[in-house]
Design a protein around this motif. Sequence first.
Motif, PDB file in Angstrom:
ATOM      1  N   ILE A 120      71.340  31.217   9.442  1.00 44.53           N
ATOM      2  CA  ILE A 120      71.969  30.413  10.494  1.00 44.53           C
ATOM      3  C   ILE A 120      72.312  29.020   9.962  1.00 44.53           C
ATOM      4  CG2 ILE A 120      71.581  29.282  12.732  1.00 44.53           C
ATOM      5  CD1 ILE A 120      69.843  31.739  13.484  1.00 44.53           C
ATOM      6  N   THR A 121      71.364  28.421   9.246  1.00 45.90           N
ATOM      7  CA  THR A 121      71.600  27.088   8.683  1.00 45.90           C
ATOM      8  C   THR A 121      72.764  27.115   7.706  1.00 45.90           C
ATOM      9  OG1 THR A 121      69.261  26.538   8.915  1.00 45.90           O
ATOM     10  CG2 THR A 121      70.546  25.183   7.401  1.00 45.90           C
ATOM     11  N   TYR A 122      72.784  28.119   6.841  1.00 38.00           N
ATOM     12  CA  TYR A 122      73.874  28.251   5.876  1.00 38.00           C
ATOM     13  C   TYR A 122      75.219  28.365   6.583  1.00 38.00           C
ATOM     14  CZ  TYR A 122      77.221  30.359   2.795  1.00 38.00           C
ATOM     15  OH  TYR A 122      78.386  30.623   2.130  1.00 38.00           O
ATOM     16  N   PHE A 144      77.610  19.273  10.787  1.00 38.53           N
ATOM     17  CA  PHE A 144      76.885  18.744   9.626  1.00 38.53           C
ATOM     18  C   PHE A 144      75.555  18.119  10.062  1.00 38.53           C
ATOM     19  CE2 PHE A 144      80.943  18.387   7.000  1.00 38.53           C
ATOM     20  CZ  PHE A 144      80.546  19.357   6.104  1.00 38.53           C
ATOM     21  N   LEU A 145      75.578  17.411  11.190  1.00 38.23           N
ATOM     22  CA  LEU A 145      74.338  16.817  11.693  1.00 38.23           C
ATOM     23  C   LEU A 145      73.340  17.897  12.090  1.00 38.23           C
ATOM     24  CD1 LEU A 145      75.791  13.873  13.825  1.00 38.23           C
ATOM     25  CD2 LEU A 145      74.478  13.680  11.701  1.00 38.23           C
ATOM     26  N   GLU A 146      73.820  18.967  12.701  1.00 41.62           N
ATOM     27  CA  GLU A 146      72.939  20.072  13.076  1.00 41.62           C
ATOM     28  C   GLU A 146      72.371  20.749  11.825  1.00 41.62           C
ATOM     29  OE1 GLU A 146      70.721  22.743  15.229  1.00 41.62           O
ATOM     30  OE2 GLU A 146      71.728  20.914  15.900  1.00 41.62           O
ATOM     31  N   THR A 147      73.206  20.911  10.803  1.00 45.63           N
ATOM     32  CA  THR A 147      72.727  21.506   9.553  1.00 45.63           C
ATOM     33  C   THR A 147      71.632  20.643   8.938  1.00 45.63           C
ATOM     34  OG1 THR A 147      74.932  22.445   9.135  1.00 45.63           O
ATOM     35  CG2 THR A 147      73.423  22.330   7.267  1.00 45.63           C
ATOM     36  N   THR A 148      71.861  19.336   8.913  1.00 44.79           N
ATOM     37  CA  THR A 148      70.864  18.416   8.360  1.00 44.79           C
ATOM     38  C   THR A 148      69.558  18.497   9.137  1.00 44.79           C
ATOM     39  OG1 THR A 148      72.621  16.904   7.650  1.00 44.79           O
ATOM     40  CG2 THR A 148      70.396  15.999   7.805  1.00 44.79           C
ATOM     41  N   LYS A 149      69.665  18.522  10.455  1.00 42.98           N
ATOM     42  CA  LYS A 149      68.479  18.620  11.310  1.00 42.98           C
ATOM     43  C   LYS A 149      67.685  19.880  11.000  1.00 42.98           C
ATOM     44  CE  LYS A 149      67.246  19.124  16.221  1.00 42.98           C
ATOM     45  NZ  LYS A 149      67.803  19.203  17.601  1.00 42.98           N
ATOM     46  N   ARG A 150      68.378  21.000  10.854  1.00 41.75           N
ATOM     47  CA  ARG A 150      67.708  22.268  10.583  1.00 41.75           C
ATOM     48  C   ARG A 150      67.048  22.252   9.203  1.00 41.75           C
ATOM     49  NH1 ARG A 150      68.927  26.541  13.918  1.00 41.75           N
ATOM     50  NH2 ARG A 150      68.382  27.976  12.222  1.00 41.75           N
ATOM     51  N   LEU A 151      67.712  21.686   8.228  1.00 46.22           N
ATOM     52  CA  LEU A 151      67.131  21.610   6.885  1.00 46.22           C
ATOM     53  C   LEU A 151      65.838  20.801   6.894  1.00 46.22           C
ATOM     54  CD1 LEU A 151      70.348  21.052   4.725  1.00 46.22           C
ATOM     55  CD2 LEU A 151      68.827  23.031   4.606  1.00 46.22           C
ATOM     56  N   ILE A 152      65.883  19.646   7.548  1.00 43.85           N
ATOM     57  CA  ILE A 152      64.698  18.780   7.590  1.00 43.85           C
ATOM     58  C   ILE A 152      63.561  19.458   8.354  1.00 43.85           C
ATOM     59  CG2 ILE A 152      63.800  16.589   8.469  1.00 43.85           C
ATOM     60  CD1 ILE A 152      66.572  15.377   7.857  1.00 43.85           C
ATOM     61  N   PRO A 157      63.210  17.970   1.801  1.00 43.08           N
ATOM     62  CA  PRO A 157      63.061  16.508   1.676  1.00 43.08           C
ATOM     63  C   PRO A 157      64.375  15.793   1.974  1.00 43.08           C
ATOM     64  CG  PRO A 157      62.114  17.642  -0.218  1.00 43.08           C
ATOM     65  CD  PRO A 157      62.889  18.671   0.546  1.00 43.08           C
ATOM     66  N   THR A 158      64.288  14.599   2.530  1.00 38.90           N
ATOM     67  CA  THR A 158      65.498  13.866   2.906  1.00 38.90           C
ATOM     68  C   THR A 158      66.318  13.413   1.702  1.00 38.90           C
ATOM     69  OG1 THR A 158      64.201  11.822   3.024  1.00 38.90           O
ATOM     70  CG2 THR A 158      64.530  13.047   5.081  1.00 38.90           C
ATOM     71  N   ASP A 159      65.697  13.413   0.506  1.00 43.21           N
ATOM     72  CA  ASP A 159      66.459  13.038  -0.682  1.00 43.21           C
ATOM     73  C   ASP A 159      66.886  14.269  -1.481  1.00 43.21           C
ATOM     74  OD1 ASP A 159      64.039  13.850  -1.713  1.00 43.21           O
ATOM     75  OD2 ASP A 159      63.842  12.168  -3.121  1.00 43.21           O
ATOM     76  N   ASP A 160      66.774  15.458  -0.889  1.00 41.56           N
ATOM     77  CA  ASP A 160      67.229  16.667  -1.560  1.00 41.56           C
ATOM     78  C   ASP A 160      68.748  16.636  -1.706  1.00 41.56           C
ATOM     79  OD1 ASP A 160      66.229  19.558  -2.318  1.00 41.56           O
ATOM     80  OD2 ASP A 160      68.115  19.821  -1.214  1.00 41.56           O
TER      81      ASP A 160
END
Length: 349
Positions: A120-122, A144-152, A157-160
Motif C-alpha cells: 500500500i505504501t509503495y 507524498f505526505l501520506e507516503t511519508t507518514k506511513r514510512l515513519i 528513520p526520518t533521515d532515510d
Amino acid sequence: MTFRLIERLFHRSFGFDAGYRYNAFRLRGFNLQKQAMATKFQCGNIPQNLHRFATYVGLMSYLGLSMNETKDDEGGTRRRIEETVKFAVFNHQKGDTDKAEQQFHLALKMAQESLDDQAITYIYDAMANFALETGQLDKAEKLFLETTKRLIQNGTPTDDDSILEISVKLAEIFTMKGKTDEAETGFIYCIENLQKKLDSGIIDDNTTMLLAMCHDSYGRFLMEVNRFKEAIKYFEQALDACRRINGPMHPQTLVLINNLGSASYMSGEYSAAVDHLKNAANIARVTGSSDVSAYYRNLGMIYMEMGQMKLAETACRQARDTASKHSDLEREAKQCLEDVILSKKQSQH
C-alpha cells in the motif's frame, strides 16, 4: 529566443528487485526567456512536458518487497500487484493516463484487500509520482505526505533516503506552486541531512546521487528566483558527483555541464559558459547524444550575446545539422540561425 536546459532523467538504481527498474528523478526543463532591450533573463517551468517521463521511485526495494518473496504470498497477490503497477507505468509512458490511473487504483485495491501495508505504501508513492507527472500538484503533495507518514509509522528513520527523496519532491512541488520559502527550506533540509550522512562515513552511491539530485534541483530553484551565482555552486557539486559515479561521458553528466553553462551565462560569465557548452557539445558529438543540437544552439546564443556573430552562425548551423528532422530542436536551431543572420545584417547598416 530561449536557452534550453535539457530535460532528462536523473538516473539512480532504485527499482524492483526482479529487474524492472524505475528512474527515480528527472531534471525538469526550464526556459530562460530573453527580454527585448534587456540583459536580464528569466526562467520558468515547462509543465506541458511533465507527462513525457514516468518518474517512479523504487520504494519496493526500500520496503523489502520482491517477486521472489513468496512466504506470505502463496496466492501470488504481491506478484499481481507488481505487474499491475508495471502496466500502469507502461500506459503512462505511452500517454494513456486514464488507463494508467485505473491500474494504479486497481493495484491499490488489491493491496488493501490483502492487508499488505508495505505494498500500500509503495503504491501511494507510485500514485504520488503519477500525480506529479500529470500536473496534479495538490494530489501529489497529499499522497507524498501520506507516503511519508506511513514510512515513519513503520519505523523508517526520518533521515532515510526514501524520506529525503520524497522531501525534495515536495520542495519541487512547492516551487511550482510559488511557495518559495517552503521550497527553499525543503531543499536545504534534504541537502544538509544527506551531507551529514555522507560526512559520517557512509559510502553509498545511491545516497551520493540523491544528494547530487538535490543540488541540481536546488540549483534550478535558484535559477528560477534569479540567484544565478548561487546556482553555479550547486550545479558544480551535482556535476562533480555525477562525474565520479557515472563518468565524464555519461548523458547525465552532459546535462549538468549544460546547466552549469546556463547558470554561468545568466551570471554574465560568458567565457565560462562558452567553455562548458563547447565541452558538452564536443562530448555529445563523440558519444552520439540526442542532445548535441541543443548544446550547439545554446553555444550559439552565448556567442550572439558576446557579439561574436561568425562563431554564433557556425554553432547554430551545427545545431541545425545535428537536429532530428521536423523536431523541436531543428525548429529552434533554425530560429537561432535566422536570428544570427538578421543580427549580422542589422549590424552592417
